[in-house]
Motif scaffolding. Structure first.
Motif, PDB file in Angstrom:
ATOM      1  N   LEU A 197     -46.492   5.988   0.323  1.00 34.75           N
ATOM      2  CA  LEU A 197     -47.715   6.661  -0.104  1.00 34.75           C
ATOM      3  C   LEU A 197     -48.146   7.697   0.939  1.00 34.75           C
ATOM      4  O   LEU A 197     -47.773   7.615   2.112  1.00 34.75           O
ATOM      5  N   VAL A 198     -48.897   8.684   0.468  1.00 32.90           N
ATOM      6  CA  VAL A 198     -49.348   9.792   1.326  1.00 32.90           C
ATOM      7  C   VAL A 198     -50.880   9.798   1.326  1.00 32.90           C
ATOM      8  O   VAL A 198     -51.498   9.977   0.280  1.00 32.90           O
ATOM      9  N   ASN A 199     -51.458   9.585   2.484  1.00 29.08           N
ATOM     10  CA  ASN A 199     -52.919   9.543   2.629  1.00 29.08           C
ATOM     11  C   ASN A 199     -53.375  10.920   3.129  1.00 29.08           C
ATOM     12  O   ASN A 199     -53.144  11.275   4.284  1.00 29.08           O
ATOM     13  N   THR A 200     -54.042  11.703   2.261  1.00 25.58           N
ATOM     14  CA  THR A 200     -54.321  13.097   2.638  1.00 25.58           C
ATOM     15  C   THR A 200     -55.684  13.318   3.297  1.00 25.58           C
ATOM     16  O   THR A 200     -56.062  14.470   3.526  1.00 25.58           O
ATOM     17  N   HIS A 201     -56.396  12.229   3.587  1.00 30.44           N
ATOM     18  CA  HIS A 201     -57.606  12.446   4.394  1.00 30.44           C
ATOM     19  C   HIS A 201     -57.970  11.189   5.167  1.00 30.44           C
ATOM     20  O   HIS A 201     -58.375  10.178   4.590  1.00 30.44           O
ATOM     21  N   THR A 202     -57.850  11.290   6.494  1.00 31.34           N
ATOM     22  CA  THR A 202     -58.328  10.179   7.306  1.00 31.34           C
ATOM     23  C   THR A 202     -58.687  10.643   8.712  1.00 31.34           C
ATOM     24  O   THR A 202     -58.478  11.821   9.072  1.00 31.34           O
ATOM     25  N   HIS A 203     -59.311   9.736   9.444  1.00 34.72           N
ATOM     26  CA  HIS A 203     -59.620   9.936  10.861  1.00 34.72           C
ATOM     27  C   HIS A 203     -59.100   8.656  11.495  1.00 34.72           C
ATOM     28  O   HIS A 203     -59.833   7.665  11.620  1.00 34.72           O
ATOM     29  N   ALA A 204     -57.805   8.657  11.815  1.00 32.79           N
ATOM     30  CA  ALA A 204     -57.098   7.405  12.098  1.00 32.79           C
ATOM     31  C   ALA A 204     -57.763   6.546  13.169  1.00 32.79           C
ATOM     32  O   ALA A 204     -57.917   5.334  12.998  1.00 32.79           O
ATOM     33  N   ALA A 205     -58.174   7.163  14.270  1.00 30.61           N
ATOM     34  CA  ALA A 205     -58.672   6.368  15.397  1.00 30.61           C
ATOM     35  C   ALA A 205     -60.001   5.685  15.093  1.00 30.61           C
ATOM     36  O   ALA A 205     -60.452   4.830  15.861  1.00 30.61           O
ATOM     37  N   MET A 206     -60.625   6.032  13.974  1.00 30.10           N
ATOM     38  CA  MET A 206     -61.869   5.348  13.594  1.00 30.10           C
ATOM     39  C   MET A 206     -61.621   3.893  13.192  1.00 30.10           C
ATOM     40  O   MET A 206     -62.577   3.163  12.894  1.00 30.10           O
ATOM     41  N   THR A 207     -60.369   3.472  13.211  1.00 25.48           N
ATOM     42  CA  THR A 207     -60.080   2.039  13.035  1.00 25.48           C
ATOM     43  C   THR A 207     -60.862   1.222  14.067  1.00 25.48           C
ATOM     44  O   THR A 207     -61.226   0.083  13.791  1.00 25.48           O
ATOM     45  N   LEU A 208     -61.095   1.823  15.254  1.00 27.20           N
ATOM     46  CA  LEU A 208     -61.824   1.099  16.303  1.00 27.20           C
ATOM     47  C   LEU A 208     -63.251   0.768  15.870  1.00 27.20           C
ATOM     48  O   LEU A 208     -63.903  -0.087  16.453  1.00 27.20           O
ATOM     49  N   MET A 209     -63.757   1.482  14.856  1.00 24.38           N
ATOM     50  CA  MET A 209     -65.143   1.265  14.402  1.00 24.38           C
ATOM     51  C   MET A 209     -65.196   0.412  13.139  1.00 24.38           C
ATOM     52  O   MET A 209     -66.262   0.271  12.532  1.00 24.38           O
ATOM     53  N   ARG A 210     -64.067  -0.136  12.754  1.00 26.03           N
ATOM     54  CA  ARG A 210     -64.015  -0.947  11.533  1.00 26.03           C
ATOM     55  C   ARG A 210     -65.039  -2.087  11.608  1.00 26.03           C
ATOM     56  O   ARG A 210     -65.008  -2.915  12.517  1.00 26.03           O
ATOM     57  N   GLY A 211     -65.956  -2.095  10.657  1.00 26.90           N
ATOM     58  CA  GLY A 211     -66.917  -3.195  10.564  1.00 26.90           C
ATOM     59  C   GLY A 211     -67.993  -3.195  11.633  1.00 26.90           C
ATOM     60  O   GLY A 211     -68.791  -4.126  11.712  1.00 26.90           O
ATOM     61  N   TYR A 212     -68.062  -2.138  12.435  1.00 29.00           N
ATOM     62  CA  TYR A 212     -69.071  -2.085  13.502  1.00 29.00           C
ATOM     63  C   TYR A 212     -70.469  -1.907  12.900  1.00 29.00           C
ATOM     64  O   TYR A 212     -71.441  -2.488  13.382  1.00 29.00           O
ATOM     65  N   ALA A 213     -70.569  -1.105  11.853  1.00 26.53           N
ATOM     66  CA  ALA A 213     -71.862  -0.898  11.197  1.00 26.53           C
ATOM     67  C   ALA A 213     -71.612  -0.511   9.748  1.00 26.53           C
ATOM     68  O   ALA A 213     -70.898   0.451   9.477  1.00 26.53           O
ATOM     69  N   ASP A 214     -72.167  -1.273   8.845  1.00 26.97           N
ATOM     70  CA  ASP A 214     -72.009  -0.992   7.416  1.00 26.97           C
ATOM     71  C   ASP A 214     -73.372  -1.059   6.734  1.00 26.97           C
ATOM     72  O   ASP A 214     -74.350  -1.496   7.330  1.00 26.97           O
ATOM     73  N   ASP A 215     -73.393  -0.647   5.491  1.00 29.97           N
ATOM     74  CA  ASP A 215     -74.528  -0.906   4.593  1.00 29.97           C
ATOM     75  C   ASP A 215     -75.851  -0.331   5.112  1.00 29.97           C
ATOM     76  O   ASP A 215     -76.907  -0.932   4.933  1.00 29.97           O
ATOM     77  N   MET A 216     -75.736   0.838   5.771  1.00 30.91           N
ATOM     78  CA  MET A 216     -76.941   1.482   6.292  1.00 30.91           C
ATOM     79  C   MET A 216     -77.146   2.839   5.628  1.00 30.91           C
ATOM     80  O   MET A 216     -76.186   3.443   5.161  1.00 30.91           O
ATOM     81  N   PRO A 217     -78.394   3.369   5.638  1.00 23.57           N
ATOM     82  CA  PRO A 217     -78.593   4.740   5.153  1.00 23.57           C
ATOM     83  C   PRO A 217     -77.708   5.702   5.974  1.00 23.57           C
ATOM     84  O   PRO A 217     -77.601   5.540   7.196  1.00 23.57           O
ATOM     85  N   LEU A 218     -77.114   6.662   5.304  1.00 23.82           N
ATOM     86  CA  LEU A 218     -76.109   7.537   5.919  1.00 23.82           C
ATOM     87  C   LEU A 218     -76.575   8.161   7.243  1.00 23.82           C
ATOM     88  O   LEU A 218     -75.858   8.119   8.242  1.00 23.82           O
TER      89      LEU A 218
ATOM     90  N   GLU B  65     -57.447   7.477  25.608  1.00 24.40           N
ATOM     91  CA  GLU B  65     -56.756   6.191  25.473  1.00 24.40           C
ATOM     92  C   GLU B  65     -57.258   5.426  24.238  1.00 24.40           C
ATOM     93  O   GLU B  65     -56.478   4.781  23.535  1.00 24.40           O
ATOM     94  N   ASP B  66     -58.573   5.528  23.969  1.00 21.84           N
ATOM     95  CA  ASP B  66     -59.130   4.896  22.761  1.00 21.84           C
ATOM     96  C   ASP B  66     -58.453   5.473  21.514  1.00 21.84           C
ATOM     97  O   ASP B  66     -58.092   4.740  20.589  1.00 21.84           O
ATOM     98  N   VAL B  67     -58.354   6.802  21.490  1.00 19.00           N
ATOM     99  CA  VAL B  67     -57.780   7.452  20.306  1.00 19.00           C
ATOM    100  C   VAL B  67     -56.308   7.060  20.153  1.00 19.00           C
ATOM    101  O   VAL B  67     -55.835   6.793  19.041  1.00 19.00           O
ATOM    102  N   TYR B  68     -55.604   6.963  21.266  1.00 17.25           N
ATOM    103  CA  TYR B  68     -54.202   6.529  21.224  1.00 17.25           C
ATOM    104  C   TYR B  68     -54.096   5.119  20.625  1.00 17.25           C
ATOM    105  O   TYR B  68     -53.338   4.868  19.694  1.00 17.25           O
ATOM    106  N   ARG B  69     -54.908   4.212  21.147  1.00 17.86           N
ATOM    107  CA  ARG B  69     -54.838   2.819  20.669  1.00 17.86           C
ATOM    108  C   ARG B  69     -55.336   2.689  19.234  1.00 17.86           C
ATOM    109  O   ARG B  69     -54.772   1.933  18.444  1.00 17.86           O
ATOM    110  N   GLY B  70     -56.429   3.413  18.925  1.00 22.81           N
ATOM    111  CA  GLY B  70     -56.972   3.361  17.564  1.00 22.81           C
ATOM    112  C   GLY B  70     -55.990   3.934  16.552  1.00 22.81           C
ATOM    113  O   GLY B  70     -55.850   3.427  15.434  1.00 22.81           O
ATOM    114  N   THR B  71     -55.299   5.008  16.952  1.00 21.05           N
ATOM    115  CA  THR B  71     -54.330   5.622  16.035  1.00 21.05           C
ATOM    116  C   THR B  71     -53.113   4.719  15.859  1.00 21.05           C
ATOM    117  O   THR B  71     -52.542   4.628  14.769  1.00 21.05           O
ATOM    118  N   LYS B  72     -52.729   4.021  16.933  1.00 19.79           N
ATOM    119  CA  LYS B  72     -51.613   3.077  16.785  1.00 19.79           C
ATOM    120  C   LYS B  72     -51.985   1.957  15.809  1.00 19.79           C
ATOM    121  O   LYS B  72     -51.190   1.564  14.956  1.00 19.79           O
TER     122      LYS B  72
END
Ligand SMILES: [Zn+2]
Length: 441
Positions: free
Chosen positions: A69-90, A108-115
């Motif tokens: 599959l081809v994912n045509t829009h992401t910000h890969a390193a934002m994996t580090l923020m997974r579940g950090y804050a949800d369900d809030m006004p934008l 280094e964060d971006v490297y690890r998050g992208t991995k």
């Protein structure tokens, strides 16, 4: 897999691979992948007794053969923020949670998050992605180690400030030359003007010119919210698509993410310019943007519509199987029509249309194209019964079912094992915790 490099099943370099007896579109096929990573033979003649040498043989019996599959829009390193804050006004969510974290991000964060992102993508069947973020040299390093394909863009944001614009121009030029220097055919650079509300017309014009000069893509957010459209009309006297067009940013190399608030003439203009859209249904629903991308108008106009997840802060996964199902359901719901966006069209969005959006010669399983392939086991509840491969892949499978992933002729995952997984998970968790510590200190 019957035998392989050291019996592990992984191919550190490219090498001939033979997949035997997999199911594809209702038929049993063998696939022979040559030393260049291309599909050299497909069908019965590709298999046993054909006299072809294969460094690695994979037993595909009981598996569906699908395109990566081809994912045509992401910000890969934002994996580090997974579940950090949800369900809030934008606005609160961005101002009090996301931006403070991003202000403390390191390379280094971006490297690890992208991995971590690459690991999740491989595990869930995505073998090519279109990324926009910061510290992109580090993202390139991560992608290069993980073995999938990526088009990477430095997120260009000038906020109308001339000094900032000069900095962004230099950062973009520097990153594009770094990617060129890598000479990795799987990694490409694009220009990444963030959006019409964060980049001045001068900045957009520079991005358009630079992308033309270098022959590289443009990756931008477009018409994600109604506010963006209203503000653009107020500030520039035009709706966002006309504004981008006036700045030269609508090209055959452009991928516009979201496109939720386009009107019909805007869909036609995107089509006329040959620009691609990236539909991000999961993110759009989670952030409640209050409108679904007008897929029927896009289809009617002939826009190349691909599929994306968006970053992990607003999804919170990179599973394109989830995005496929969400796309089909969101469109049916929004248009009150069960026939909108049927399964085969969703699969097309997630493969062929995505490859076309990124200018990759892939997207179909046929002789002569790079082997970006998945094997998905049939003996699973989600795949039983099997009236339609396409229906099961879109509506019931889910990315965690993917068993084996091959990108460009390299085995990236074999029977659910991706080398180095434990270390990637540990390092990402450590980086995420330290990032939060720094941002609240
Ligand atoms: Zn985005």
């Amino acid at each position: 897999m019957t035998e392989g490099a050291g019996g592990s099943g992984f191919s550190p370099g490219k090498g001939e691979i033979l997949i035997e007896g997999a199911r594809h579109r209702g038929k049993t096929v063998d696939v022979y992948i040559d030393g260049e990573g291309k599909i050299a033979a497909l069908g019965k003649e590709a298999g046993r007794g054909s006299g072809r040498d294969a460094r690695i043989r994979i037993d595909g019996r009981g598996m569906v053969l699908a395109h990566g599959l081809v994912n045509t829009h992401t910000h890969a390193a934002m994996t580090l923020m997974r579940g950090y804050a949800d369900d809030m006004p934008l606005k609160d969510w961005l101002a009090t949670k996301i931006w403070p974290l991003e202000a403390h991000l390191t390379g280094e964060d971006v490297y690890r998050g992208t991995k971590l992102a690459c690991l999740e993508m491989i595990r869930t069947g995505t073998l090519a992605f279109n990324d926009m973020y910061f510290f992109m040299e580090e993202a390139a390093r991560a992608v290069s180690e993980m073995g999938l394909r990526a088009t990477l863009a430095y997120g260009f944001i000038d906020l109308g400030d001339e000094e900032k614009r000069e900095k962004e121009i230099r950062a973009t030029e520097r990153f594009v030359s770094v990617v060129k220097g890598l000479a990795n055919p799987r990694i490409r650079a694009a220009v990444g003007p963030h959006a019409v509300y964060t980049v001045s017309p001068e900045g957009l014009r520079w991005c358009a010119g630079f992308s033309r000069e270098k022959g590289i893509g443009i990756h931008i957010h477009l018409a994600e919210t109604g506010q963006e459209v209203r503000d653009c009309e107020k500030q520039h006297g035009k709706r966002p698509v006309a504004h981008l067009d006036a700045c030269g940013c609508l090209t055959e190399r452009t991928v516009a993410a979201h496109c939720c608030w386009l009107d019909r003439p805007e869909c036609s203009l995107l089509a006329a310019r040959g620009a691609s859209a990236s539909h991000n249904p999961t993110s759009n629903m989670k952030l409640a943007v209050n409108r679904a991308m007008p897929y029927p108008w896009m289809k009617e106009a002939g826009v190349n519509v691909s599929l994306g997840t968006d970053g992990c802060a607003s999804n919170n996964s990179l599973d394109m199987f989830g995005a496929m199902k969400d796309a089909a359901l969101l469109q049916k719901f929004a248009w009150n029509d069960q026939t909108v966006l049927p399964a085969p069209e969703v699969l097309h969005m997630a493969t062929e249309a995505g490859a076309r959006a990124l200018g990759i010669h892939a997207g179909r399983i046929e002789v002569g194209v790079p082997a970006d392939l998945l094997l998905i086991p049939l003996a699973r509840p989600q795949m039983t019964p099997l009236f339609s491969e396409e229906s099961n892949l879109v509506y019931s499978a889910g990315g965690s079912l993917v068993d084996t992933a091959i990108c460009d002729g390299r085995v990236l995952m074999f029977h659910g094992v991706v080398p180095g997984e434990e270390e990637i998970l540990a390092q990402a968790a450590e980086s995420a915790a330290a990032l939060v510590q720094r941002s609240v200190a």
